[in-house]
Enzyme design. Structure first.
Site, mmCIF file in Angstrom:
data_model
loop_
_atom_site.group_PDB
_atom_site.id
_atom_site.type_symbol
_atom_site.label_atom_id
_atom_site.label_comp_id
_atom_site.label_asym_id
_atom_site.label_seq_id
_atom_site.Cartn_x
_atom_site.Cartn_y
_atom_site.Cartn_z
ATOM 1 N N ASN A 9 0.872 -1.174 0.000
ATOM 2 C CA ASN A 9 0.000 0.000 0.000
ATOM 3 C C ASN A 9 0.907 1.221 0.000
ATOM 4 O OD1 ASN A 9 -1.729 2.086 0.552
ATOM 5 N ND2 ASN A 9 -2.547 1.224 2.448
ATOM 6 N N LYS A 16 3.239 0.714 3.103
ATOM 7 C CA LYS A 16 2.904 -0.318 4.092
ATOM 8 C C LYS A 16 2.905 -1.665 3.383
ATOM 9 C CE LYS A 16 -0.025 2.800 6.750
ATOM 10 N NZ LYS A 16 -1.381 3.274 6.907
ATOM 11 N N ARG A 94 -2.671 -2.064 -3.322
ATOM 12 C CA ARG A 94 -3.809 -1.158 -3.182
ATOM 13 C C ARG A 94 -3.569 -0.032 -4.192
ATOM 14 N NH1 ARG A 94 -5.314 2.543 2.064
ATOM 15 N NH2 ARG A 94 -7.174 3.471 1.177
ATOM 16 N N HIS A 182 -11.878 4.468 -0.353
ATOM 17 C CA HIS A 182 -11.879 3.555 0.810
ATOM 18 C C HIS A 182 -12.607 2.252 0.496
ATOM 19 C CE1 HIS A 182 -11.184 7.173 3.662
ATOM 20 N NE2 HIS A 182 -10.044 6.520 3.486
ATOM 21 N N HIS A 209 -15.876 4.967 7.979
ATOM 22 C CA HIS A 209 -14.422 4.720 8.009
ATOM 23 C C HIS A 209 -13.782 6.030 8.457
ATOM 24 C CE1 HIS A 209 -10.535 3.093 6.308
ATOM 25 N NE2 HIS A 209 -10.270 4.377 6.441
ATOM 26 N N GLY A 211 -10.508 7.640 9.807
ATOM 27 C CA GLY A 211 -9.064 7.552 10.074
ATOM 28 C C GLY A 211 -8.443 8.884 9.729
ATOM 29 N N ARG A 242 -7.539 17.177 5.634
ATOM 30 C CA ARG A 242 -8.364 17.583 4.479
ATOM 31 C C ARG A 242 -9.665 18.204 4.963
ATOM 32 N NH1 ARG A 242 -8.267 11.798 1.689
ATOM 33 N NH2 ARG A 242 -6.564 11.244 3.064
ATOM 34 N N ASP A 284 -3.977 14.799 14.476
ATOM 35 C CA ASP A 284 -4.104 13.499 15.134
ATOM 36 C C ASP A 284 -5.195 13.567 16.207
ATOM 37 O OD1 ASP A 284 -3.527 11.328 17.027
ATOM 38 O OD2 ASP A 284 -1.750 11.041 15.790
ATOM 39 N N GLY A 329 -8.823 3.920 12.312
ATOM 40 C CA GLY A 329 -8.140 4.382 13.542
ATOM 41 C C GLY A 329 -9.035 5.107 14.536
ATOM 42 N N ILE A 330 -9.773 6.095 14.079
ATOM 43 C CA ILE A 330 -10.650 6.854 14.984
ATOM 44 C C ILE A 330 -11.911 6.051 15.300
ATOM 45 C CG2 ILE A 330 -12.023 8.968 15.219
ATOM 46 C CD1 ILE A 330 -9.980 10.351 13.346
ATOM 47 N N GLY A 331 -12.506 5.476 14.265
ATOM 48 C CA GLY A 331 -13.754 4.721 14.447
ATOM 49 C C GLY A 331 -13.587 3.550 15.399
ATOM 50 N N GLU A 332 -12.415 2.897 15.342
ATOM 51 C CA GLU A 332 -12.191 1.710 16.181
ATOM 52 C C GLU A 332 -11.775 2.068 17.603
ATOM 53 O OE1 GLU A 332 -9.318 -0.774 14.089
ATOM 54 O OE2 GLU A 332 -10.425 -0.434 12.227
ATOM 55 N N GLU A 380 -7.826 -3.904 5.269
ATOM 56 C CA GLU A 380 -7.746 -3.700 3.820
ATOM 57 C C GLU A 380 -6.767 -4.675 3.172
ATOM 58 O OE1 GLU A 380 -7.158 0.293 5.150
ATOM 59 O OE2 GLU A 380 -8.323 1.062 3.457
HETATM 60 P P1 ADP Z 1 -4.899 6.096 8.015
HETATM 61 O O1 ADP Z 1 -6.019 6.766 7.270
HETATM 62 O O2 ADP Z 1 -3.576 6.789 7.881
HETATM 63 O O3 ADP Z 1 -4.834 4.582 7.808
HETATM 64 P P2 ADP Z 1 -5.773 5.379 10.685
HETATM 65 O O4 ADP Z 1 -6.952 4.582 10.261
HETATM 66 O O5 ADP Z 1 -4.597 4.665 11.248
HETATM 67 O O6 ADP Z 1 -5.285 6.336 9.526
HETATM 68 O O7 ADP Z 1 -6.293 6.452 11.742
HETATM 69 C C1 ADP Z 1 -5.439 7.386 12.319
HETATM 70 C C2 ADP Z 1 -6.254 8.228 13.301
HETATM 71 O O8 ADP Z 1 -6.751 7.375 14.328
HETATM 72 C C3 ADP Z 1 -5.438 9.315 13.981
HETATM 73 O O9 ADP Z 1 -6.174 10.533 14.012
HETATM 74 C C4 ADP Z 1 -5.291 8.776 15.389
HETATM 75 O O10 ADP Z 1 -5.173 9.782 16.351
HETATM 76 C C5 ADP Z 1 -6.591 8.043 15.557
HETATM 77 N N1 ADP Z 1 -6.524 7.141 16.706
HETATM 78 C C6 ADP Z 1 -5.801 6.012 16.833
HETATM 79 N N2 ADP Z 1 -5.937 5.510 18.093
HETATM 80 C C7 ADP Z 1 -6.779 6.355 18.762
HETATM 81 C C8 ADP Z 1 -7.323 6.401 20.086
HETATM 82 N N3 ADP Z 1 -7.031 5.469 20.984
HETATM 83 N N4 ADP Z 1 -8.143 7.422 20.397
HETATM 84 C C9 ADP Z 1 -8.452 8.361 19.490
HETATM 85 N N5 ADP Z 1 -7.980 8.386 18.243
HETATM 86 C C10 ADP Z 1 -7.151 7.398 17.876
#
Ligand code: ADP
Length: 393
Positions: A9, A16, A94, A182, A209, A211, A242, A284, A329-332, A380
């Site tokens: 990716n 990655k 990807r 996505h 999604h 992130g 963005r 972040d 990342g954020i959703g999870e 993914e």
């Molecule tokens: P990418 O689109 O680069 O793959 P990710 O899906 O890894 O991104 O998401 C990155 C985002 O997830 C960042 O804003 C990060 O701060 C957030 N994130 C990761 N862990 C946590 C957490 N425990 N609490 C809040 N936000 C988080």
């Protein structure tokens, strides 16, 4: 024949990779890693599936300002040492843009590569890196089949109306349409939905999604019906850097009143806006959540306000909602963001259980919620590895 699949990716500043057992491409990869910091000082890291960090060997110091193709070329011997005696059977990539014609994973031939190059104007910031990765493999391992998996393909199931802008027909005909992105993440979630929802998996589902890049997809029968990203990955939700959906009049203002050129506007909208622009602190979410600054809180609130609004905008296309899935990342990981978004959806009857939400449980909806709310980790790379298996057999 047994062996391994390599998935790549290649993003704007990172590559990655993951190595999958060819007999088990749907689950956790044997090894996952990345080269980050491309364009500056590249940094390599990799871990086994049990979390143990792997020795970087010759990759512990990489040349500053090396490009994607060079770095992937340097990565190949390291990867070969990891495969050991297992043969590398295919490399899956990807690829951000498949235009209107690539509706499924595709074996890469010289003609396909030309077609991918022709799509560069549609994704100038991403597609060239994907192509560089394909070229690096073709150079280093010319006999290995390569497979392109597109972020846009999943959305090609949408009705024409969902893909149209209200622009003059000639522009539509030349490909200025809503492509959506996505798709690999949505494809993965769609593939595992029956495990979580049983027969309701084919109902009205919205996947968020969230992130660094964020979007939503409304699905019915586990197919994309509408999505928040459009012609580019700039549209829709507010993101890390963005802006998301923006009155196009703002772009005209930036050009006409402020004299900004296309490159400056691109940097502003792709790199300096979103959570970073509004907070002035960070892109972040985790950093913003631990900040006391009112600007950080405002950025999080705006992110959630806009996300709830986007979700509501997708509802007419599927006629309601049976399940909402948070991923990425954020959703999870962010209980706060999930809570703030769901609070703004209580008029829909959506309610979450705070204790479950704080635990990042799989089902976080309250008993009385009209829609199930789930947290499902995306994968993914597994979609890419599965495509390698399916195309090889
Ligand atoms: P990418 O689109 O680069 O793959 P990710 O899906 O890894 O991104 O998401 C990155 C985002 O997830 C960042 O804003 C990060 O701060 C957030 N994130 C990761 N862990 C946590 C957490 N425990 N609490 C809040 N936000 C988080």
């Amino acid at each position: 024949m047994s062996g391994v699949f390599l998935t790549l990716n290649a993003g704007s500043s990172s590559v990655k990779f993951a190595i999958f057992d060819s007999n088990d491409p749907s689950t956790t990869p044997q090894i996952r890693g990345k080269i980050a910091g491309i364009g500056g000082t590249p940094v390599f890291s990799a871990r086994k599936s049990n979390g143990v960090a792997l020795d970087a060997g010759a990759l512990s110091s990489l040349d500053v300002l090396s490009d994607h193709e060079t770095l992937i070329g340097q990565l190949l011997p390291w990867l070969a040492a990891q495969y050991g005696k297992q043969p590398l059977l295919a490399v899956g990539h990807r690829v951000v843009h498949g235009g209107q014609n690539f509706t499924a994973p595709t074996l890469i031939s010289p003609i396909v590569l030309q077609q991918l190059e022709a799509l560069v104007p549609l994704a100038p910031l991403h597609q060239p890196h994907n192509i560089a990765a394909i070229r690096a493999i073709a150079k280093g391992q010319p006999d290995i089949p390569q497979i392109a998996c597109f972020d846009t393909s999943f959305h090609r199931s949408q009705d024409r109306l969902a893909q149209l802008f209200a622009l003059p027909r000639a522009l539509t005909d030349e490909g200025v349409i809503r492509y959506g992105f996505h798709g690999l993440s949505y494809d993965y979630i769609a593939s595992v939905l029956p495990e979580y929802l049983g027969e309701h998996a084919s109902g009205r589902v919205i996947v968020a999604h969230l992130g660094n890049g964020s979007s939503m997809c409304a699905m019915k029968d586990r197919q994309s019906v509408s999505t928040s990203m459009g012609f580019t990955a700039l549209d829709g939700l507010m993101m890390g850097r963005r802006c998301g959906a923006l009155d196009p009049g703002v772009v005209l203002y930036l050009m006409q009143a402020k004299g900004m050129d296309a490159a400056e506007i691109e940097t502003l909208l792709y790199r300096k806006s979103g959570l970073l622009g509004v907070s002035g602190i960070s892109n972040d979410m985790q950093v913003l959540q631990t900040s006391d600054a009112p600007q950080a809180h405002e950025a999080i609130d705006l992110f959630c306000f806009r996300a709830a609004g986007n979700l509501a905008g997708l509802l007419p296309s599927i006629g309601g909602i049976d399940a909402l899935v948070f991923t990425a990342g954020i959703g999870e990981n962010s209980a706060l963001v999930r809570k703030l978004i769901c609070q703004r959806l209580d008029w829909l009857g959506i309610a979450i259980d705070d204790a479950e939400n704080n635990e990042n449980a799989i089902t976080i909806s309250a008993q009385h919620s009209t829609a199930k709310v789930l947290v499902i980790p995306t994968n993914e790379e597994a979609v890419v590895a599965r495509a390698c298996r399916d195309l090889l057999t």
